[in-house]
Write a protein that holds these residues in place. Structure first.
Motif, PDB file in Angstrom:
ATOM      1  N   LEU A   1       0.843  -1.198   0.000  1.00  0.00           N
ATOM      2  CA  LEU A   1       0.000   0.000   0.000  1.00  0.00           C
ATOM      3  C   LEU A   1       0.873   1.239   0.000  1.00  0.00           C
ATOM      4  N   PHE A   2       2.174   1.064  -0.230  1.00  0.00           N
ATOM      5  CA  PHE A   2       3.109   2.185  -0.157  1.00  0.00           C
ATOM      6  C   PHE A   2       2.761   3.222  -1.229  1.00  0.00           C
TER       7      PHE A   2
ATOM      8  N   VAL B   1      -0.376   3.226   6.437  1.00  0.00           N
ATOM      9  CA  VAL B   1       0.126   1.859   6.312  1.00  0.00           C
ATOM     10  C   VAL B   1       0.960   1.742   5.033  1.00  0.00           C
ATOM     11  N   ASP B   2       1.927   0.798   5.064  1.00  0.00           N
ATOM     12  CA  ASP B   2       2.813   0.619   3.910  1.00  0.00           C
ATOM     13  C   ASP B   2       2.620  -0.725   3.212  1.00  0.00           C
TER      14      ASP B   2
ATOM     15  N   VAL C   1     -15.649   1.841   6.647  1.00  0.00           N
ATOM     16  CA  VAL C   1     -14.330   2.469   6.560  1.00  0.00           C
ATOM     17  C   VAL C   1     -13.509   2.025   7.777  1.00  0.00           C
ATOM     18  N   PRO C   2     -12.166   2.072   7.696  1.00  0.00           N
ATOM     19  CA  PRO C   2     -11.341   2.561   6.592  1.00  0.00           C
ATOM     20  C   PRO C   2     -11.245   1.556   5.447  1.00  0.00           C
ATOM     21  N   ILE C   3     -11.010   2.076   4.263  1.00  0.00           N
ATOM     22  CA  ILE C   3     -10.902   1.266   3.052  1.00  0.00           C
ATOM     23  C   ILE C   3      -9.440   1.199   2.623  1.00  0.00           C
ATOM     24  N   PHE C   4      -8.953  -0.013   2.384  1.00  0.00           N
ATOM     25  CA  PHE C   4      -7.553  -0.212   2.003  1.00  0.00           C
ATOM     26  C   PHE C   4      -7.484  -0.822   0.603  1.00  0.00           C
ATOM     27  N   THR C   5      -6.907  -0.090  -0.343  1.00  0.00           N
ATOM     28  CA  THR C   5      -6.679  -0.601  -1.686  1.00  0.00           C
ATOM     29  C   THR C   5      -5.244  -1.104  -1.760  1.00  0.00           C
ATOM     30  N   CYS C   6      -5.078  -2.394  -2.036  1.00  0.00           N
ATOM     31  CA  CYS C   6      -3.785  -3.067  -1.944  1.00  0.00           C
ATOM     32  C   CYS C   6      -3.384  -3.650  -3.304  1.00  0.00           C
ATOM     33  N   ALA C   7      -2.084  -3.642  -3.583  1.00  0.00           N
ATOM     34  CA  ALA C   7      -1.551  -4.201  -4.827  1.00  0.00           C
ATOM     35  C   ALA C   7      -0.751  -5.465  -4.504  1.00  0.00           C
TER      36      ALA C   7
END
Length: 235
Positions: free
Chosen positions: A57-58, A64-65, A216-222
């Motif tokens: 998530l960097f 958060v990273d 929420v919170p919403i975390f978009t992760c790769a």
């Protein structure tokens, strides 16, 4: 609901989010490399004990990273792994701003929907190779639970049918009742974030959305391999 004689075991699910102390980047290169290698070696020790899926998530989220999606039949596996990682090299420079705990459970709303691989009919998580994961806690209002089962089923039928219009988005719903602050943790896997955005916008118009208390919170992760994910930290 689960049948009393259900032989299949349910899984514990944890989404744990890490933040790197910027002081780590100021260390000499050799020190950084040794600390990272030590941490990665401990991580690999746990790859055979539980299911692990790393995401970065960097640059996407401020607090958060990176995130580890962890799945196991033993709650203690999460504790043991977190303890070992915290003691290893890089782990001494990592904090945990967020962590979400849940379990798998059969949905009471999907029995009449017979789509192959229907989410909600499984007690085990089946993670795909899609590039992105969007995770957030979810809670319903108390008024939702005052409705009749028939009323709730009708609204969820609409909700489910909207979801089926976006086959590029795979939903994983896990349950946190009594285990964590939220009621559910939902995790959407996709290669098409534009489809996911359109899906969420359409769901806002569904009748069930008026009973949403928190999402929420919403975390978009790769998604990435663990070495690739750690490398994104710039250390």
């Amino acid at each position: 609901m689960n049948r009393p004689d259900e032989p299949q075991k349910r899984q514990f699910v944890n989404f744990v989010y890490y933040k790197l102390d910027p002081a780590f980047r100021l260390l000499p290169k050799e020190e950084r490399e040794a600390a990272t290698a030590e941490w990665l070696a401990v991580y690999r020790e746990f790859e055979g004990k539980l299911l692990l899926y790393p995401y970065t998530l960097f640059g996407l989220r401020a607090e958060v990273d990176f995130m580890l999606w962890r799945i196991s039949y033993r709650l203690e596996d999460f504790v043991e792994m977190s303890t070992a990682l915290a003691r290893a090299g890089l782990g001494r420079y990592l904090s945990v701003p967020h962590s979400q705990l849940a379990m798998t459970k059969r949905s009471v709303y999907v029995d009449k929907h017979t789509h192959e691989g229907q989410e909600g009919s499984r007690l085990t998580i089946s993670v795909s190779d899609r590039k992105y994961l969007v995770v957030y806690p979810f809670e319903k209002t108390r008024d939702w639970y005052k409705l009749t089962a028939h009323a709730r089923q009708g609204m969820m039928n609409e909700h489910i049918e909207i979801g089926h219009k976006y086959p590029s988005v795979k939903l994983n719903t896990t349950y946190s009742f009594g285990l964590d602050d939220q009621e559910f943790v939902v995790a959407f896997e996709t290669d098409r974030l534009d489809d996911f955005l359109d899906l969420v916008m359409e769901l806002r118009h569904s009748e069930a959305s008026q009973y949403t208390k928190r999402d929420v919170p919403i975390f978009t992760c790769a998604r990435g391999g663990i070495e690739e994910v750690i490398d994104t930290l710039g250390g």
